[in-house]
Motif scaffolding. Structure first.
Motif, PDB file in Angstrom:
ATOM      1  N   ASN A   1       0.818  -1.220   0.000  1.00 53.47           N
ATOM      2  CA  ASN A   1       0.000   0.000   0.000  1.00 53.47           C
ATOM      3  C   ASN A   1       0.850   1.268   0.000  1.00 53.47           C
ATOM      4  N   GLY A   2       2.088   1.178  -0.458  1.00 52.29           N
ATOM      5  CA  GLY A   2       2.933   2.343  -0.689  1.00 52.29           C
ATOM      6  C   GLY A   2       3.141   3.234   0.517  1.00 52.29           C
ATOM      7  N   ASP A   3       2.810   4.517   0.355  1.00 52.66           N
ATOM      8  CA  ASP A   3       3.072   5.507   1.399  1.00 52.66           C
ATOM      9  C   ASP A   3       2.272   5.220   2.667  1.00 52.66           C
ATOM     10  N   ILE A   4       1.116   4.597   2.542  1.00 49.78           N
ATOM     11  CA  ILE A   4       0.320   4.257   3.713  1.00 49.78           C
ATOM     12  C   ILE A   4       1.053   3.206   4.544  1.00 49.78           C
ATOM     13  N   GLY A   5       1.711   2.261   3.881  1.00 51.22           N
ATOM     14  CA  GLY A   5       2.509   1.270   4.595  1.00 51.22           C
ATOM     15  C   GLY A   5       3.646   1.910   5.353  1.00 51.22           C
ATOM     16  N   ARG A   6       4.241   2.929   4.759  1.00 53.79           N
ATOM     17  CA  ARG A   6       5.330   3.633   5.432  1.00 53.79           C
ATOM     18  C   ARG A   6       4.821   4.382   6.657  1.00 53.79           C
ATOM     19  N   VAL A   7       3.653   4.988   6.539  1.00 56.90           N
ATOM     20  CA  VAL A   7       3.060   5.694   7.676  1.00 56.90           C
ATOM     21  C   VAL A   7       2.848   4.731   8.841  1.00 56.90           C
ATOM     22  N   GLU A   8       2.334   3.550   8.559  1.00 59.00           N
ATOM     23  CA  GLU A   8       2.100   2.563   9.607  1.00 59.00           C
ATOM     24  C   GLU A   8       3.404   2.124  10.257  1.00 59.00           C
ATOM     25  N   ALA A   9       4.445   1.965   9.449  1.00 62.21           N
ATOM     26  CA  ALA A   9       5.751   1.581   9.977  1.00 62.21           C
ATOM     27  C   ALA A   9       6.324   2.679  10.875  1.00 62.21           C
ATOM     28  N   GLN A  10       6.142   3.926  10.475  1.00 56.97           N
ATOM     29  CA  GLN A  10       6.619   5.044  11.273  1.00 56.97           C
ATOM     30  C   GLN A  10       5.936   5.086  12.632  1.00 56.97           C
ATOM     31  N   GLN A  11       4.646   4.812  12.650  1.00 58.25           N
ATOM     32  CA  GLN A  11       3.916   4.860  13.909  1.00 58.25           C
ATOM     33  C   GLN A  11       4.374   3.754  14.861  1.00 58.25           C
ATOM     34  N   LYS A  12       4.747   2.598  14.326  1.00 58.66           N
ATOM     35  CA  LYS A  12       5.292   1.526  15.159  1.00 58.66           C
ATOM     36  C   LYS A  12       6.676   1.914  15.679  1.00 58.66           C
ATOM     37  N   PHE A  13       7.443   2.579  14.830  1.00 63.98           N
ATOM     38  CA  PHE A  13       8.797   2.980  15.203  1.00 63.98           C
ATOM     39  C   PHE A  13       8.788   3.948  16.378  1.00 63.98           C
ATOM     40  N   ILE A  14       7.862   4.906  16.359  1.00 59.02           N
ATOM     41  CA  ILE A  14       7.854   5.902  17.416  1.00 59.02           C
ATOM     42  C   ILE A  14       7.514   5.288  18.764  1.00 59.02           C
ATOM     43  N   LYS A  15       6.666   4.276  18.785  1.00 62.47           N
ATOM     44  CA  LYS A  15       6.328   3.630  20.043  1.00 62.47           C
ATOM     45  C   LYS A  15       7.540   2.932  20.639  1.00 62.47           C
ATOM     46  N   SER A  16       8.333   2.308  19.779  1.00 61.58           N
ATOM     47  CA  SER A  16       9.560   1.670  20.242  1.00 61.58           C
ATOM     48  C   SER A  16      10.562   2.714  20.713  1.00 61.58           C
ATOM     49  N   ALA A  17      10.647   3.834  19.982  1.00 59.94           N
ATOM     50  CA  ALA A  17      11.580   4.900  20.340  1.00 59.94           C
ATOM     51  C   ALA A  17      11.218   5.526  21.682  1.00 59.94           C
ATOM     52  N   LEU A  18       9.917   5.703  21.927  1.00 66.04           N
ATOM     53  CA  LEU A  18       9.486   6.306  23.175  1.00 66.04           C
ATOM     54  C   LEU A  18       9.856   5.426  24.364  1.00 66.04           C
ATOM     55  N   LYS A  19       9.681   4.105  24.224  1.00 64.32           N
ATOM     56  CA  LYS A  19      10.063   3.192  25.298  1.00 64.32           C
ATOM     57  C   LYS A  19      11.548   3.310  25.605  1.00 64.32           C
ATOM     58  N   LYS A  20      12.356   3.446  24.562  1.00 67.38           N
ATOM     59  CA  LYS A  20      13.798   3.596  24.756  1.00 67.38           C
ATOM     60  C   LYS A  20      14.101   4.925  25.432  1.00 67.38           C
ATOM     61  N   ALA A  21      13.407   5.965  25.020  1.00 64.48           N
ATOM     62  CA  ALA A  21      13.667   7.304  25.550  1.00 64.48           C
ATOM     63  C   ALA A  21      13.385   7.394  27.039  1.00 64.48           C
ATOM     64  N   LEU A  22      12.360   6.686  27.492  1.00 68.53           N
ATOM     65  CA  LEU A  22      11.964   6.779  28.893  1.00 68.53           C
ATOM     66  C   LEU A  22      13.050   6.295  29.848  1.00 68.53           C
ATOM     67  N   GLY A  23      13.930   5.445  29.370  1.00 66.20           N
ATOM     68  CA  GLY A  23      14.972   4.947  30.251  1.00 66.20           C
ATOM     69  C   GLY A  23      16.357   5.406  29.849  1.00 66.20           C
ATOM     70  N   PHE A  24      16.433   6.471  29.067  1.00 68.36           N
ATOM     71  CA  PHE A  24      17.724   6.893  28.529  1.00 68.36           C
ATOM     72  C   PHE A  24      18.209   8.189  29.176  1.00 68.36           C
ATOM     73  N   ASN A  25      19.376   8.647  28.726  1.00 63.45           N
ATOM     74  CA  ASN A  25      19.967   9.896  29.198  1.00 63.45           C
ATOM     75  C   ASN A  25      19.259  11.059  28.511  1.00 63.45           C
ATOM     76  N   LEU A  26      18.102  11.424  29.012  1.00 55.28           N
ATOM     77  CA  LEU A  26      17.256  12.374  28.320  1.00 55.28           C
ATOM     78  C   LEU A  26      17.836  13.780  28.180  1.00 55.28           C
ATOM     79  N   PRO A  27      18.529  14.323  29.187  1.00 51.06           N
ATOM     80  CA  PRO A  27      19.121  15.644  28.994  1.00 51.06           C
ATOM     81  C   PRO A  27      20.074  15.689  27.800  1.00 51.06           C
ATOM     82  N   LYS A  28      20.810  14.610  27.595  1.00 56.12           N
ATOM     83  CA  LYS A  28      21.722  14.550  26.453  1.00 56.12           C
ATOM     84  C   LYS A  28      20.939  14.571  25.144  1.00 56.12           C
ATOM     85  N   VAL A  29      19.868  13.799  25.102  1.00 58.41           N
ATOM     86  CA  VAL A  29      19.037  13.755  23.906  1.00 58.41           C
ATOM     87  C   VAL A  29      18.417  15.122  23.636  1.00 58.41           C
TER      88      VAL A  29
END
Length: 332
Positions: A221-249
């Motif tokens: 489904n082209g660009d729609i498939g990419r949008v869905e992948a991006q939304q999954k990526f951000i959820k994984s990124a947020l979990k990582k961010a919560l336990g990371f060196n946030l001031p550095k980020v």
């Protein structure tokens, strides 16, 4: 100050990582009362007297009475086109956030720009760029306003270089890659090398993350498939961010984002996000379908948004159950 650094870091991180797909958290802390209120008065749907509001159709009345702050998040590719567009709407009363991914191939025609390539939404930014970044961003913001039918208060932009830097500062993001993906890696001297992401769970570094986020031709489904992948990526990124060196980020992210909101506005309103969690976030994609369209001998793949379904989505976001009055007004 320690709390602010934490929330500000997550906020910036979530947007910059996915060129806007992480709009929801980023947007929360960019709830700019001073700036937003000034700009809200510039839009007809927010410039009614109380007496006029009472006579409005249900949807327009809901928008006029709403305290929601709406932001457009724009990801810019190297060539100057807007590669990712995400509308984020935050309700400060409920702390709920709705974000709508708007496909870059959405058909959007402005008289005078009649060739096929200029009929795509992602062309709005680049053709106004010669007038300056601010004009290009504001024109793009106005275009998305027309498509969604609601006012947008502010914008924020990020380039792919900025996204890569943020992911690197985070130490990478874990992602389950659904299929083998081909992407281009650019060296500092400008030379290019073709690389691949293999299928399976792995931690993506900065350049790999860009390859993953830009990949779309391999999706059915082209660009729609990419949008869905991006939304999954951000959820994984947020979990990582919560336990990371946030001031550095945060220090890295602050250098990468351009916005019409001031740091003073951000810091003054950061505490409005206290108590918000992932359950407060609703993700959507602009309703419509992808189809080939031909103009002046050119045939390109366009995303044609469904106006009726888009209005239904916006009614849902603004809590409008009965919109018969608005339908009658449109028919007139």
């Amino acid at each position: 100050m320690k709390y602010f650094l934490k929330v500000f870091s997550i906020a910036l991180l979530c947007f910059t990582i996915v060129m806007g797909a992480g709009a929801y958290t980023y947007f929360n802390f960019f709830d700019s009362t001073a700036n937003a209120n000034d700009k809200r008065n510039d839009h007809p749907m927010r410039d009614y007297t109380q007496e006029e509001i009472e006579n409005l159709p249900a949807f327009e009345k809901a928008v006029a009475n709403s305290d929601r702050i709406n932001v457009l998040l724009i990801g810019i590719e190297a060539e100057g086109r807007s590669d990712t567009l995400v509308f984020a709407s935050f309700d400060p009363k409920t702390k709920k956030v709705d974000m709508i991914s708007v496909p870059r191939d959405t058909q959007y025609h402005v008289p005078g720009y009649d060739t096929a390539d200029h009929r795509k939404l992602n062309a709005v930014y680049i053709r106004n760029l010669k007038k300056g970044h601010e004009v290009a961003a504001e024109k793009t913001m106005k275009a998305v306003e027309e498509i969604l039918g609601v006012p947008i208060d502010n914008y924020a932009t990020i380039s792919y270089d900025g996204v890569e830097n943020i992911v690197e500062s985070l130490g990478g993001v874990e992602m389950d890659v659904p299929q083998r993906m081909k992407y281009d890696y650019f060296y500092p001297d400008g030379t290019k090398e073709v690389r691949y992401l293999e299928e399976g769970k792995q931690v993506l570094n900065g350049s790999e993350a860009i390859g993953f986020l830009r990949f779309r031709k391999g999706y059915a489904n082209g660009d729609i498939g990419r949008v869905e992948a991006q939304q999954k990526f951000i959820k994984s990124a947020l979990k990582k961010a919560l336990g990371f060196n946030l001031p550095k980020v945060a220090m890295t992210a602050a250098k990468e984002v351009e916005t019409d909101m001031s740091i003073l506005d951000i810091t003054a309103n950061a505490t409005k996000a206290i108590g918000m969690n992932m359950n407060d976030v609703n993700t959507h994609t602009l309703p419509g379908e992808t189809k080939p369209l031909t103009f002046q001998g050119w045939t390109l793949s366009f995303f044609e948004h469904d106006e009726e379904e888009t209005r239904e989505l916006m009614k849902e976001i603004y809590g409008v159950e009965n919109d018969a009055d608005l339908d009658e007004k449109i028919e007139e």
